[in-house]
Scaffold this active site. Structure first.
Site, PDB file in Angstrom:
ATOM      1  N   TYR A  44       0.833  -1.206   0.000  1.00 34.02           N
ATOM      2  CA  TYR A  44       0.000   0.000   0.000  1.00 34.02           C
ATOM      3  C   TYR A  44       0.873   1.265   0.000  1.00 34.02           C
ATOM      4  O   TYR A  44       0.452   2.325  -0.417  1.00 34.02           O
ATOM      5  CB  TYR A  44      -0.858   0.062   1.266  1.00 34.02           C
ATOM      6  CG  TYR A  44      -2.059  -0.852   1.334  1.00 34.02           C
ATOM      7  CD1 TYR A  44      -2.301  -1.834   0.381  1.00 34.02           C
ATOM      8  CD2 TYR A  44      -2.962  -0.698   2.390  1.00 34.02           C
ATOM      9  CE1 TYR A  44      -3.406  -2.662   0.490  1.00 34.02           C
ATOM     10  CE2 TYR A  44      -4.080  -1.511   2.492  1.00 34.02           C
ATOM     11  CZ  TYR A  44      -4.296  -2.504   1.553  1.00 34.02           C
ATOM     12  OH  TYR A  44      -5.390  -3.304   1.661  1.00 34.02           O
ATOM     13  N   GLY A  45       2.069   1.115   0.544  1.00 29.96           N
ATOM     14  CA  GLY A  45       2.877   2.279   0.905  1.00 29.96           C
ATOM     15  C   GLY A  45       3.387   3.115  -0.243  1.00 29.96           C
ATOM     16  O   GLY A  45       3.898   4.207  -0.044  1.00 29.96           O
ATOM     17  N   CYS A  75      -1.679  -1.447  10.284  1.00 30.73           N
ATOM     18  CA  CYS A  75      -0.948  -0.941   9.127  1.00 30.73           C
ATOM     19  C   CYS A  75      -0.732   0.553   9.333  1.00 30.73           C
ATOM     20  O   CYS A  75      -1.701   1.307   9.457  1.00 30.73           O
ATOM     21  CB  CYS A  75      -1.759  -1.194   7.861  1.00 30.73           C
ATOM     22  SG  CYS A  75      -0.996  -0.544   6.367  1.00 30.73           S
ATOM     23  N   THR A  77       0.499   2.650   7.185  1.00 31.13           N
ATOM     24  CA  THR A  77       0.146   3.385   5.971  1.00 31.13           C
ATOM     25  C   THR A  77      -1.330   3.763   5.980  1.00 31.13           C
ATOM     26  O   THR A  77      -1.702   4.871   5.600  1.00 31.13           O
ATOM     27  CB  THR A  77       0.493   2.513   4.742  1.00 31.13           C
ATOM     28  OG1 THR A  77       1.870   2.159   4.832  1.00 31.13           O
ATOM     29  CG2 THR A  77       0.233   3.239   3.448  1.00 31.13           C
ATOM     30  N   CYS A 186       6.272   0.862  10.386  1.00 37.01           N
ATOM     31  CA  CYS A 186       5.643  -0.033   9.407  1.00 37.01           C
ATOM     32  C   CYS A 186       5.641  -1.402  10.055  1.00 37.01           C
ATOM     33  O   CYS A 186       6.663  -1.816  10.637  1.00 37.01           O
ATOM     34  CB  CYS A 186       6.451  -0.045   8.106  1.00 37.01           C
ATOM     35  SG  CYS A 186       5.867  -1.276   6.923  1.00 37.01           S
TER      36      CYS A 186
HETATM   37  N1  DGL Z   1       2.750  -2.931   6.775  1.00 41.00           N
HETATM   38  C1  DGL Z   1       2.274  -1.691   6.296  1.00 41.00           C
HETATM   39  C2  DGL Z   1       2.542  -0.550   7.256  1.00 41.00           C
HETATM   40  O1  DGL Z   1       2.561  -0.765   8.447  1.00 41.00           O
HETATM   41  C3  DGL Z   1       2.633  -1.245   4.929  1.00 41.00           C
HETATM   42  C4  DGL Z   1       3.274  -2.105   3.954  1.00 41.00           C
HETATM   43  C5  DGL Z   1       2.840  -1.709   2.581  1.00 41.00           C
HETATM   44  O2  DGL Z   1       1.832  -2.254   2.159  1.00 41.00           O
HETATM   45  O3  DGL Z   1       3.491  -0.867   1.945  1.00 41.00           O
HETATM   46  O4  DGL Z   1       2.710   0.578   6.843  1.00 41.00           O
END
Ligand code: DGL
Length: 283
Positions: A44-45, A75, A77, A186
């Site tokens: 997602y980031g 998460c 993000t 993250c």
């Molecule tokens: N694990 C996710 C977070 O804590 C993000 C990882 C991603 O999808 O970029 O931001």
């Protein structure tokens, strides 16, 4: 009638949120849980905030339909975009990871500047700066986007030469600072905590404290359920279900290390893309 044995819903873009889910399971073993990893759409980031919010709403709606009593957004993000709009109108409380992480860093710090490592979306949102400054307005914060860490961790390259090189490259951004504490902003990064600590010590020439929000989130969930009077009875079985949106058969080994100890979770496939479409809110 409210069912206190209803599960806690936890979601992340992928498997990183299992670090948070595992901390909750250890803290509250009798609570049921549904973990959703959106493996079809990770990462997602690197996406736009609007896309992250849309994906998050799909995930939240899937979990709400599954009958959860509390939603944990494991998460950064997603949490960085704000939690409003995710469970509006459902009466389901929502817990994110940013505030607990900010609090944990301030508690651990000796008073020096704090560094935040996160995805591009998280860093651009300034969510950690805001959360830290709410608690300590003058505290300097250095935020570094580390976009390559997520694919490296999802690939299982946790102690790989390439990951060490990438960490040194990113952490070089802290050279010359007085940073004494680093937040792993993250949920994937705790898996490479050792590599990050090594690179930070190399760049700064001293050890720094490294914190993540998993334990702090588990504590917050326990407090919230206690104050709300809606914790599961200690005699409850604490059933857990793990679902992903793609390739459940491909993730066994990676999932085991995120979960850390105990029986490795097994995953089933679900589709969340049409859930919660048309939901309103500010994200
Ligand atoms: N694990 C996710 C977070 O804590 C993000 C990882 C991603 O999808 O970029 O931001």
């Amino acid at each position: 009638m409210f069912d206190p044995t209803a599960p806690i819903g936890v979601f992340d873009s992928g498997l990183g949120g299992l670090t948070v889910a595992s901390a909750i399971a250890q803290r509250l073993p009798h609570e049921g849980m549904i973990y959703l990893g959106d493996t079809a759409r990770v990462p997602y980031g690197t996406r736009s905030p609007a896309t992250v919010v849309r994906y998050a709403r799909n995930n939240a709606a899937f979990l709400a339909d599954a009958g959860i009593k509390l939603l944990v957004v494991a998460c950064n993000t997603v949490s960085a975009q704000g939690l409003g709009g995710l469970a509006d109108g459902s009466g389901i409380p929502v817990v994110g990871v940013i505030r607990p992480g900010a609090r944990a860093a301030l508690d651990a710090s000796a008073g020096g500047p704090i560094a935040v490592l996160g995805t591009q979306v998280t860093v651009r949102s300034l969510a950690y700066e805001h959360a830290i400054h709410e608690l300590d307005p003058g505290r300097p914060v250095h935020a570094l986007a580390c976009p390559l860490f997520v694919p490296l961790v999802e690939e299982g390259w946790n102690n790989h030469t390439v990951t060490r090189m990438v960490a040194r490259e990113y952490l070089a951004g802290l050279a010359g600072t007085e940073v004494d504490t680093i937040i792993l902003g993250c949920t994937h990064y705790p898996i490479i905590r050792g590599v990050i600590a090594e690179a930070a010590a190399e760049v700064l020439g001293r050890e720094v404290t490294i914190v993540d929000s998993a334990t702090a989130v588990a504590d917050q969930v326990a407090t919230l359920l206690g104050e709300w009077g809606r914790g599961a009875p200690v005699t409850a079985e604490g059933r857990r279900r793990f679902v992903v949106t793609d390739a459940p058969d491909r993730i066994g080994a990676a999932a085991a290390q995120f979960w850390g100890g105990g029986d490795a979770p097994t995953f089933e496939h679900v589709d969340v893309t049409d859930r919660g479409v048309g939901a309103t809110g500010t994200g």
